[in-house]
Design a protein around this motif. Structure first.
Motif, PDB file in Angstrom:
ATOM      1  N   PRO A   1      47.558  23.929  45.728  1.00 40.07           N
ATOM      2  CA  PRO A   1      48.168  24.532  44.545  1.00 40.07           C
ATOM      3  C   PRO A   1      47.732  25.985  44.389  1.00 40.07           C
ATOM      4  O   PRO A   1      46.559  26.316  44.552  1.00 40.07           O
ATOM      5  CB  PRO A   1      47.633  23.666  43.397  1.00 40.07           C
ATOM      6  N   ARG A   2      48.686  26.862  44.061  1.00 38.51           N
ATOM      7  CA  ARG A   2      48.378  28.277  43.898  1.00 38.51           C
ATOM      8  C   ARG A   2      47.334  28.499  42.805  1.00 38.51           C
ATOM      9  O   ARG A   2      46.483  29.385  42.927  1.00 38.51           O
ATOM     10  CB  ARG A   2      49.653  29.055  43.573  1.00 38.51           C
ATOM     11  N   LYS A   3      47.384  27.675  41.763  1.00 30.99           N
ATOM     12  CA  LYS A   3      46.443  27.809  40.652  1.00 30.99           C
ATOM     13  C   LYS A   3      45.008  27.627  41.133  1.00 30.99           C
ATOM     14  O   LYS A   3      44.097  28.360  40.709  1.00 30.99           O
ATOM     15  CB  LYS A   3      46.780  26.784  39.565  1.00 30.99           C
ATOM     16  N   ARG A   4      44.788  26.651  42.030  1.00 31.21           N
ATOM     17  CA  ARG A   4      43.433  26.400  42.532  1.00 31.21           C
ATOM     18  C   ARG A   4      42.950  27.574  43.392  1.00 31.21           C
ATOM     19  O   ARG A   4      41.793  28.001  43.280  1.00 31.21           O
ATOM     20  CB  ARG A   4      43.414  25.111  43.345  1.00 31.21           C
ATOM     21  N   VAL A   5      43.824  28.088  44.239  1.00 28.18           N
ATOM     22  CA  VAL A   5      43.442  29.204  45.098  1.00 28.18           C
ATOM     23  C   VAL A   5      43.170  30.455  44.255  1.00 28.18           C
ATOM     24  O   VAL A   5      42.225  31.206  44.518  1.00 28.18           O
ATOM     25  CB  VAL A   5      44.538  29.475  46.138  1.00 28.18           C
ATOM     26  N   TYR A   6      43.983  30.673  43.219  1.00 26.55           N
ATOM     27  CA  TYR A   6      43.798  31.833  42.350  1.00 26.55           C
ATOM     28  C   TYR A   6      42.449  31.764  41.627  1.00 26.55           C
ATOM     29  O   TYR A   6      41.733  32.768  41.517  1.00 26.55           O
ATOM     30  CB  TYR A   6      44.939  31.910  41.331  1.00 26.55           C
ATOM     31  N   ALA A   7      42.085  30.558  41.159  1.00 29.40           N
ATOM     32  CA  ALA A   7      40.800  30.391  40.480  1.00 29.40           C
ATOM     33  C   ALA A   7      39.649  30.723  41.422  1.00 29.40           C
ATOM     34  O   ALA A   7      38.654  31.345  41.031  1.00 29.40           O
ATOM     35  CB  ALA A   7      40.665  28.965  39.955  1.00 29.40           C
ATOM     36  N   ARG A   8      39.800  30.330  42.686  1.00 28.46           N
ATOM     37  CA  ARG A   8      38.747  30.629  43.665  1.00 28.46           C
ATOM     38  C   ARG A   8      38.688  32.129  43.949  1.00 28.46           C
ATOM     39  O   ARG A   8      37.607  32.704  44.117  1.00 28.46           O
ATOM     40  CB  ARG A   8      39.020  29.852  44.957  1.00 28.46           C
ATOM     41  N   ALA A   9      39.851  32.781  43.990  1.00 28.78           N
ATOM     42  CA  ALA A   9      39.889  34.227  44.217  1.00 28.78           C
ATOM     43  C   ALA A   9      39.182  34.975  43.094  1.00 28.78           C
ATOM     44  O   ALA A   9      38.474  35.955  43.343  1.00 28.78           O
ATOM     45  CB  ALA A   9      41.336  34.693  44.337  1.00 28.78           C
ATOM     46  N   LEU A  10      39.346  34.499  41.854  1.00 28.23           N
ATOM     47  CA  LEU A  10      38.674  35.135  40.726  1.00 28.23           C
ATOM     48  C   LEU A  10      37.161  34.989  40.844  1.00 28.23           C
ATOM     49  O   LEU A  10      36.405  35.925  40.529  1.00 28.23           O
ATOM     50  CB  LEU A  10      39.178  34.526  39.401  1.00 28.23           C
ATOM     51  N   ARG A  11      36.705  33.826  41.272  1.00 29.32           N
ATOM     52  CA  ARG A  11      35.264  33.597  41.433  1.00 29.32           C
ATOM     53  C   ARG A  11      34.697  34.504  42.512  1.00 29.32           C
ATOM     54  O   ARG A  11      33.614  35.073  42.376  1.00 29.32           O
ATOM     55  CB  ARG A  11      34.974  32.132  41.772  1.00 29.32           C
ATOM     56  N   LEU A  12      35.437  34.646  43.610  1.00 27.23           N
ATOM     57  CA  LEU A  12      34.975  35.530  44.685  1.00 27.23           C
ATOM     58  C   LEU A  12      34.922  36.978  44.213  1.00 27.23           C
ATOM     59  O   LEU A  12      33.984  37.714  44.533  1.00 27.23           O
ATOM     60  CB  LEU A  12      35.909  35.407  45.891  1.00 27.23           C
ATOM     61  N   ALA A  13      35.913  37.378  43.454  1.00 23.77           N
ATOM     62  CA  ALA A  13      35.939  38.742  42.953  1.00 23.77           C
ATOM     63  C   ALA A  13      34.776  39.016  42.007  1.00 23.77           C
ATOM     64  O   ALA A  13      34.271  40.145  41.908  1.00 23.77           O
ATOM     65  CB  ALA A  13      37.263  39.001  42.227  1.00 23.77           C
ATOM     66  N   ALA A  14      34.318  37.951  41.333  1.00 26.89           N
ATOM     67  CA  ALA A  14      33.202  38.086  40.399  1.00 26.89           C
ATOM     68  C   ALA A  14      31.849  37.953  41.093  1.00 26.89           C
ATOM     69  O   ALA A  14      30.799  37.960  40.469  1.00 26.89           O
ATOM     70  CB  ALA A  14      33.302  37.042  39.291  1.00 26.89           C
ATOM     71  N   GLY A  15      31.892  37.779  42.420  1.00 24.47           N
ATOM     72  CA  GLY A  15      30.649  37.660  43.182  1.00 24.47           C
ATOM     73  C   GLY A  15      30.013  36.303  43.121  1.00 24.47           C
ATOM     74  O   GLY A  15      28.808  36.160  43.293  1.00 24.47           O
ATOM     75  N   GLU A  16      30.806  35.251  42.900  1.00 22.77           N
ATOM     76  CA  GLU A  16      30.250  33.900  42.790  1.00 22.77           C
ATOM     77  C   GLU A  16      30.520  33.073  44.028  1.00 22.77           C
ATOM     78  O   GLU A  16      30.511  31.854  43.995  1.00 22.77           O
ATOM     79  CB  GLU A  16      30.866  33.184  41.572  1.00 22.77           C
TER      80      GLU A  16
END
Length: 297
Positions: free
Chosen positions: A278-293
């Motif tokens: 699901p795009r929503k799951r991948v997007y949530a992971r992208a946000l975490r990566l962008a935040a350095g998590e």
């Protein structure tokens, strides 16, 4: 006769030592990583059984210990064992050391300890430094349950066969490896164990100590692109990944590659399509990566 050793320039008197075989841990690099009990035992012993007498001489000289050395290693173990058992039977106090760390971990001392116990001689351990535990605690990987493998086979087919056997063990794996084989071993581990978390610890406790953390495929790529490192190496590999964890690792790797050439929005769409998620799951992971998590660097 009073036995002595020197610490920080001060003379100390060794405690009386009972007859028997004393298994003494020694530093794995930093000579300061030795206990007072170990120094007292080495000073009070009648003989020190050394895997590598050249290394042990340096340690004893550093602490002003004059106990005589007896070489005891894999090449003379069979010949020396009857003589050492005779010394124990005569009431001598023998201290067994390896060239570094805790004896009996990847060295020939095990056979002597087994024989001493079978003959009814007292056997005592003086604990201390261990490359296994130092590497494990520095790796950042789960330490509640771990499996020490030691050195993997040097031949490719045998090494891969052994890694397959280790794959199902539900624990963190701790391995030793030679510098000239580390890149090849990491490639085999990545191919057969997948994207598990891992760490490569080099020259633990020494001046050039380094810890490199990441996931196996990334570490394999890094070491394949570099000259062989120098020094003693411990490899720590995390336990098998659950399905959700494996998905997260796959998402992170795919996103990192996609973001190198695409906007976040386009990268999310691309990865979601590639992995069928699901795009929503991948997007949530992208946000975490962008935040350095994300994972370890």
């Amino acid at each position: 006769m009073v036995s002595r050793y020197t610490v920080l320039g001060l003379a100390a008197e060794a405690e009386p030592l009972a007859p028997g075989l004393h298994i003494v841990a020694t530093p794995i690099g930093n000579l300061g990583d030795i206990s007072l009990r170990a120094l007292s035992t080495l000073a009070a012993a009648d003989r020190v059984l050394a895997e590598d007498s050249r290394v042990t001489k340096i340690l004893l000289a550093h602490y002003g210990i004059a106990t005589p050395l007896i070489p005891y290693h894999e090449h003379n173990a069979a010949e020396m064992q009857p003589q050492l058992l005779a010394r124990l039977a005569a009431g001598e106090k023998l201290a067994l050391v390896s060239d570094a760390g805790t004896p009996l971990v990847s060295d020939p001392g095990q056979r002597l300890v087994e024989a001493a116990i079978a003959a009814g001689h007292p056997v005592t351990a003086v604990p201390g430094a261990s490359a296994v535990l130092a590497g494990l605690v520095l790796s950042g990987l789960p330490g509640e349950r771990f499996y020490f493998e030691g050195f993997l086979p040097s031949r490719t087919a045998e090494r891969r066969r052994r890694i397959r056997a280790l794959a199902a063990i539900p624990a963190t794996l701790v391995l030793f490896e030679a510098p000239h084989r580390i890149a090849e071993t990491l490639q085999d581990l990545a191919a057969l164990l997948g994207a598990r978390g891992a760490a490569v610890a080099r020259e633990l406790t020494k001046k050039f100590e380094t810890i490199r953390r990441g996931i196996l495929p990334d570490l394999a790529e890094r070491f394949a692109a570099e000259p062989p490192p120098k020094g003693e190496i411990v490899v720590i590999v995390g336990p098998p990944l659950g399905e959700a964890e494996a998905d997260e690792v796959a998402i992170d790797r795919a996103l990192a590659a996609a973001l190198a050439t695409h906007s976040q929005r386009d990268a999310v769409a691309l990865v979601a399509g590639e992995l069928g998620l699901p795009r929503k799951r991948v997007y949530a992971r992208a946000l975490r990566l962008a935040a350095g998590e994300g994972g370890d660097a």
